[in-house]
Structures are given as structure tokens and as C-alpha cells.
Design a protein around this motif. Structure first.
Motif, PDB file in Angstrom:
ATOM      1  N   LYS A 173       0.826  -1.201   0.000  1.00  0.00           N
ATOM      2  CA  LYS A 173       0.000   0.000   0.000  1.00  0.00           C
ATOM      3  C   LYS A 173       0.868   1.261   0.000  1.00  0.00           C
ATOM      4  O   LYS A 173       0.510   2.267  -0.611  1.00  0.00           O
ATOM      5  CB  LYS A 173      -0.944  -0.003   1.198  1.00  0.00           C
ATOM      6  N   ALA A 174       1.987   1.200   0.691  1.00  0.00           N
ATOM      7  CA  ALA A 174       2.890   2.347   0.683  1.00  0.00           C
ATOM      8  C   ALA A 174       3.422   2.601  -0.724  1.00  0.00           C
ATOM      9  O   ALA A 174       3.496   3.751  -1.174  1.00  0.00           O
ATOM     10  CB  ALA A 174       4.039   2.106   1.657  1.00  0.00           C
ATOM     11  N   ALA A 175       3.781   1.532  -1.426  1.00  0.00           N
ATOM     12  CA  ALA A 175       4.278   1.690  -2.791  1.00  0.00           C
ATOM     13  C   ALA A 175       3.195   2.260  -3.700  1.00  0.00           C
ATOM     14  O   ALA A 175       3.467   3.108  -4.563  1.00  0.00           O
ATOM     15  CB  ALA A 175       4.768   0.344  -3.316  1.00  0.00           C
ATOM     16  N   GLN A 176       1.967   1.810  -3.501  1.00  0.00           N
ATOM     17  CA  GLN A 176       0.866   2.324  -4.319  1.00  0.00           C
ATOM     18  C   GLN A 176       0.635   3.811  -4.069  1.00  0.00           C
ATOM     19  O   GLN A 176       0.425   4.581  -5.005  1.00  0.00           O
ATOM     20  CB  GLN A 176      -0.401   1.527  -4.015  1.00  0.00           C
ATOM     21  N   ARG A 177       0.681   4.226  -2.816  1.00  0.00           N
ATOM     22  CA  ARG A 177       0.456   5.637  -2.493  1.00  0.00           C
ATOM     23  C   ARG A 177       1.589   6.525  -3.005  1.00  0.00           C
ATOM     24  O   ARG A 177       1.371   7.690  -3.327  1.00  0.00           O
ATOM     25  CB  ARG A 177       0.297   5.800  -0.982  1.00  0.00           C
ATOM     26  N   LEU A 178       2.790   5.973  -3.079  1.00  0.00           N
ATOM     27  CA  LEU A 178       3.915   6.753  -3.588  1.00  0.00           C
ATOM     28  C   LEU A 178       4.035   6.675  -5.106  1.00  0.00           C
ATOM     29  O   LEU A 178       4.855   7.384  -5.694  1.00  0.00           O
ATOM     30  CB  LEU A 178       5.224   6.260  -2.958  1.00  0.00           C
ATOM     31  N   GLY A 179       3.223   5.822  -5.726  1.00  0.00           N
ATOM     32  CA  GLY A 179       3.275   5.686  -7.169  1.00  0.00           C
ATOM     33  C   GLY A 179       4.512   4.967  -7.654  1.00  0.00           C
ATOM     34  O   GLY A 179       5.011   5.220  -8.751  1.00  0.00           O
ATOM     35  N   VAL A 180       5.007   4.013  -6.848  1.00  0.00           N
ATOM     36  CA  VAL A 180       6.209   3.247  -7.198  1.00  0.00           C
ATOM     37  C   VAL A 180       5.774   1.830  -7.559  1.00  0.00           C
ATOM     38  O   VAL A 180       5.030   1.188  -6.814  1.00  0.00           O
ATOM     39  CB  VAL A 180       7.209   3.216  -6.033  1.00  0.00           C
ATOM     40  N   HIS A 181       6.252   1.329  -8.686  1.00  0.00           N
ATOM     41  CA  HIS A 181       5.835   0.009  -9.159  1.00  0.00           C
ATOM     42  C   HIS A 181       6.975  -0.992  -9.257  1.00  0.00           C
ATOM     43  O   HIS A 181       6.725  -2.185  -9.421  1.00  0.00           O
ATOM     44  CB  HIS A 181       5.162   0.145 -10.527  1.00  0.00           C
ATOM     45  N   ARG A 182       8.199  -0.527  -9.180  1.00  0.00           N
ATOM     46  CA  ARG A 182       9.331  -1.442  -9.273  1.00  0.00           C
ATOM     47  C   ARG A 182      10.512  -0.844  -8.510  1.00  0.00           C
ATOM     48  O   ARG A 182      10.685   0.377  -8.459  1.00  0.00           O
ATOM     49  CB  ARG A 182       9.730  -1.684 -10.726  1.00  0.00           C
ATOM     50  N   PRO A 183      11.346  -1.683  -7.890  1.00  0.00           N
ATOM     51  CA  PRO A 183      12.560  -1.184  -7.242  1.00  0.00           C
ATOM     52  C   PRO A 183      13.715  -1.131  -8.239  1.00  0.00           C
ATOM     53  O   PRO A 183      13.614  -1.653  -9.348  1.00  0.00           O
ATOM     54  CB  PRO A 183      12.813  -2.231  -6.158  1.00  0.00           C
ATOM     55  N   GLY A 184      14.769  -0.512  -7.847  1.00  0.00           N
ATOM     56  CA  GLY A 184      15.949  -0.445  -8.705  1.00  0.00           C
ATOM     57  C   GLY A 184      16.918   0.606  -8.221  1.00  0.00           C
ATOM     58  O   GLY A 184      16.547   1.500  -7.437  1.00  0.00           O
ATOM     59  N   PRO A 185      18.145   0.541  -8.672  1.00  0.00           N
ATOM     60  CA  PRO A 185      19.150   1.518  -8.220  1.00  0.00           C
ATOM     61  C   PRO A 185      18.845   2.941  -8.645  1.00  0.00           C
ATOM     62  O   PRO A 185      19.372   3.892  -8.056  1.00  0.00           O
ATOM     63  CB  PRO A 185      20.444   1.005  -8.870  1.00  0.00           C
ATOM     64  N   ASP A 186      18.001   3.112  -9.665  1.00  0.00           N
ATOM     65  CA  ASP A 186      17.651   4.452 -10.121  1.00  0.00           C
ATOM     66  C   ASP A 186      16.316   4.947  -9.559  1.00  0.00           C
ATOM     67  O   ASP A 186      15.845   6.017  -9.939  1.00  0.00           O
ATOM     68  CB  ASP A 186      17.592   4.480 -11.649  1.00  0.00           C
ATOM     69  N   VAL A 187      15.685   4.166  -8.665  1.00  0.00           N
ATOM     70  CA  VAL A 187      14.401   4.539  -8.071  1.00  0.00           C
ATOM     71  C   VAL A 187      14.658   4.970  -6.628  1.00  0.00           C
ATOM     72  O   VAL A 187      15.110   4.163  -5.810  1.00  0.00           O
ATOM     73  CB  VAL A 187      13.392   3.378  -8.121  1.00  0.00           C
ATOM     74  N   GLN A 188      14.353   6.227  -6.337  1.00  0.00           N
ATOM     75  CA  GLN A 188      14.602   6.761  -5.009  1.00  0.00           C
ATOM     76  C   GLN A 188      13.357   7.475  -4.472  1.00  0.00           C
ATOM     77  O   GLN A 188      12.518   7.943  -5.246  1.00  0.00           O
ATOM     78  CB  GLN A 188      15.779   7.739  -5.029  1.00  0.00           C
ATOM     79  N   VAL A 189      13.262   7.528  -3.149  1.00  0.00           N
ATOM     80  CA  VAL A 189      12.193   8.253  -2.480  1.00  0.00           C
ATOM     81  C   VAL A 189      12.832   9.206  -1.468  1.00  0.00           C
ATOM     82  O   VAL A 189      13.946   8.980  -0.986  1.00  0.00           O
ATOM     83  CB  VAL A 189      11.198   7.301  -1.779  1.00  0.00           C
ATOM     84  N   TRP A 190      12.106  10.268  -1.168  1.00  0.00           N
ATOM     85  CA  TRP A 190      12.604  11.282  -0.230  1.00  0.00           C
ATOM     86  C   TRP A 190      12.163  10.893   1.172  1.00  0.00           C
ATOM     87  O   TRP A 190      10.997  10.928   1.524  1.00  0.00           O
ATOM     88  CB  TRP A 190      12.048  12.645  -0.625  1.00  0.00           C
TER      89      TRP A 190
END
Length: 408
Positions: A173-190
């Protein structure tokens, strides 16, 4: 020669011909075929009632079967302990070494913990700080997935090389609320006023729903960068199934020896069972509504049969004049009522089964309809047909042939 007079020999009274079962069913079905529209509308009431009852029981049983399967996988031997209400003033907390002390309880197989931080997480550094999306940031131990039995559906879980660095794992649910669908070295959150790299995504965790809306970071970096005080806010203990009650009794005192009353010990599987019990109470109400619909359908069948008797008085009189007995007339109309109810009942069984299968498939539940529900629906159908047709059949059998033949 004298002729002896006497009474003539008694003529034996003719016995009425007995109707076979096939003949009775054929005669009863003839009345239904003559009025198809009326039969359809009458059977529809029975079908709605039976379909509602089968669907309610089937969907409820499918949900219980899904819960049983999930609990078989997740286990009912997971216990949690968290800080409870403090009566001394300061905020209650568990002992700093609560995890190690709980691990020393004999029947405990594995133990892990999370600790709540005050940090917030956003998709980027330009989001309004007030729009946190209700996502909690937690420090997590490396053995958390194995203890709560959750899976990483994308990327990987934190490892010893990452827990001291800005790496984060998100709940679904946290990923959905942040609009993140996949992890990776180029995917970052604040997170906590700095960038964290997304290394993994968790699957839903029914026994620990707080993880679904969580951002999980390593314990060391949480203490170093996020102001985490090091106290666990939830300790998860997986125990030997036969010793759950014993461990539950001592878990609070073990996690907080100084103030055991300031702890809250729970068994997450009990919450799922309570939710299912609440659903069962609602199912009882819906089942009652289905019974009311079935009763209304039975009244419709009775009304149809009464009208049928009034319209077919000439037929009844002709059959009586040709030798049909009252019992045969009564049986004819009773069978007709049973056939009408059976048509509606079978249609209701098909519709109820289809609704259950469709809904269970949509929810990825195993479609389950208990045999007793099918047998009960059939019994209810026959009982409704019998009760609905008893009075019209009796009324038809009591009509004198002369009055029936002279009826307009």
C-alpha cells in the motif's frame, strides 16, 4: 313349482383405477404447460429465494475456506507484543533488549521487531510535508520476513551490507500511495530529508497489516540518520503451535520486566477470525432475507395454484365424472405445485452456484458450497411446494362433480 324370491346378488363396487407415478407427473405437468407465462413468474419467486440463500452460504463458505488456507500458510502461532498504556506519565516502551529476551523463551522459534521513527517519506523533495499519505517509517530487523512470513515480490530484502545505508523496502500500500511500481538503483524516495534507494517491495502481510503501509529501513541507519531511539515498537514472536498460550502468558513480562502491565500482547490470527465471525453475523441477516424471498415465492405459488383450481373446475368435474377419486385429484394438484416449486428451486440452485463461483473467482477464493446447503435448498423447495399446494389441492378434491361441470 314355487319360485323362491330373494334379494338380487350384490354387485361388487368397482374399484377406481390406480394412477402410476409417471401418469401423475404427466397430468400435473400438463397444467404447467398450459400456462407458461404464469408458471415462469411463479417459479421466479422461488428461484430468487433459493439463489439468494445459496449465494450467501456459498460466498461465506468460500471466504472461510480461503481464511483457513491462508492461516495454514501463515500459521496461527505468531504473537506480537507492543507498548501499552503507561500509568506513570512517560510514554511506555519495551526493554531495549526485548528481542533478545523474548528469543530466550523456550518454545519461541524465531523473533523479530520493528521500531517506529518520526521520519516521513515522499515521492520526491517537492511534495508538501503535510501530504505524507499515512505511510509510517520503521526500522526493521533483517529476520523480519522469515518471522512474519511475508515475501518480497520485487527486488530483495535488506541485507547486512545495506542496513547501514540509505536503502528502503516498501509495503504494497505504501508503494501504491507513492506511485512506485518497481525497485531499482535508479528509483529513489525522499525519506527523512534525504534520498533513499528503493531495493524491494513486499507482498501483503495479513498477520502484520501495519507492514503494508510501511517504509522499512535498516536498524543502524535509522538510529544514525532518522533519530530512532532504538526501542522496538512491535516484537513478533513465532512459537511452537502447542505452546502459544504459554508463551502468550509470559510474553509481556519478558519484553518489559520492569512494567509488564504496560504491554499489549496479541495474536494476529485472532483478528482475522474475529473479522470472519463478524462477516458470518452479516451472512445470517442476508440468509434471513433469502428466506423471506423464498416465503414470498411460496405465496406466489399458492396464489397460482388457487387460481388454477378456479379456472379448471370443469376439468375437475369431468375427471370426477369419469371415475377419478378425490385422492387422485388432490395428488394431481399437489404434484403440479411440487413441479412448479422444483422448477424454481433448480433455477435458483444454478443461479446461486454461478454467483458464488463468479464472486469467489473474482476474489481468488476457492469456490465452496457445502453439501448441506444444496440439500437444504432442495428440502426448502419441496416443503414450499407442498405447503403452497396443500390447500388448493384439498379444495379441488372437495368440489362435487355436478357443481364443477356446471361451472361457467
Amino acid at each position: 313349482m314355487r319360485i323362491r324370491r330373494g334379494a338380487p346378488p350384490a354387485t361388487p363396487r368397482p374399484r377406481p383405477a390406480r394412477m402410476r407415478l409417471a401418469d401423475t407427473v404427466r397430468v400435473g405437468g400438463a397444467g404447467l404447460r398450459a400456462r407458461p407465462a404464469r408458471v415462469f413468474l411463479s417459479a421466479l419467486g422461488i428461484a430468487i429465494g433459493i439463489a439468494a440463500m445459496i449465494a450467501v452460504v456459498g460466498i461465506s463458505s468460500s471466504g472461510r475456506e480461503d481464511l483457513a488456507r491462508r492461516l495454514d500458510v501463515l500459521g496461527t502461532n505468531l504473537l506480537t507484543v507492543a507498548p501499552g498504556q503507561s500509568f506513570s506519565g512517560p510514554a511506555a516502551h519495551l526493554a531495549r533488549d526485548a528481542v533478545d529476551m523474548v528469543a530466550r523463551i523456550g518454545p519461541v522459534e524465531s523473533v523479530s521487531a520493528i521500531g517506529r521513527t518520526e521520519a516521513k517519506v515522499y515521492r520526491n523533495d517537492r511534495i508538501d510535508p503535510a501530504l505524507s499519505g499515512g505511510i509510517g517509517v520503521y526500522a526493521a530487523r533483517l529476520d523480519l520476513p522469515a518471522t512474519v512470513r511475508t515475501a518480497v515480490v520485487g527486488g530483495a530484502w535488506l541485507n547486512p551490507a545495506q542496513e547501514a545505508y540509505p536503502a528502503v523496502v516498501l509495503g504494497p500500500k505504501a508503494a501504491q500511495r507513492l506511485g512506485v511500481h518497481r525497485p531499482g538503483p535508479d528509483v529513489q524516495v525522499w525519506l527523512g530529508n534525504r534520498w533513499f534507494t528503493l531495493v524491494g517491495l513486499l507482498s501483503p502481510t495479513p498477520l502484520a497489516p501495519e507492514l503494508d503501509t510501511a517504509a522499512l529501513v535498516g536498524w543502524p541507519i535509522a538510529e544514525r540518520e532518522l533519530g530512532f531511539d532504538g526501542y522496538a515498537t512491535t516484537v513478533y514472536a513465532r512459537t511452537v503451535p502447542a505452546s502459544v498460550g504459554d508463551v502468550q502468558a509470559v510474553l509481556g513480562a519478558t519484553a518489559n520486566p520492569e512494567n509488564p502491565s504496560e504491554t499489549a500482547v496479541s495474536r494476529p490470527s485472532d483478528a482475522l477470525a474475529a473479522k470472519q465471525a463478524a462477516d458470518d453475523a452479516l451472512d445470517g441477516l442476508l440468509l434471513g432475507l433469502g428466506a423471506v424471498a423464498l416465503l414470498v415465492g411460496g405465496v406466489g405459488v399458492a396464489n397460482t395454484m388457487v387460481i388454477s383450481v378456479l379456472e379448471r373446475r370443469a376439468e375437475i368435474g369431468l375427471r370426477r365424472a369419469l371415475g377419478a377419486t378425490r385422492g387422485q385429484i388432490r395428488t394431481q394438484f399437489l404434484v403440479e405445485s411440487l413441479l412448479l416449486s422444483t422448477l424454481g428451486g433448480l433455477a435458483g440452485l444454478l443461479v446461486g452456484t454461478a454467483v458464488t463461483t463468479t464472486y469467489a473467482t473474482y476474489r481468488t477464493w476457492p469456490p465452496t458450497i457445502p453439501p448441506w446447503a444444496l440439500a437444504g435448498a432442495l428440502a426448502a423447495t419441496l416443503a414450499t411446494g407442498t405447503l403452497a399446494g396443500l390447500y388448493p389441492a384439498t379444495r379441488a378434491s372437495r368440489q362435487p362433480p355436478t357443481e364443477a361441470l356446471t361451472a361457467p
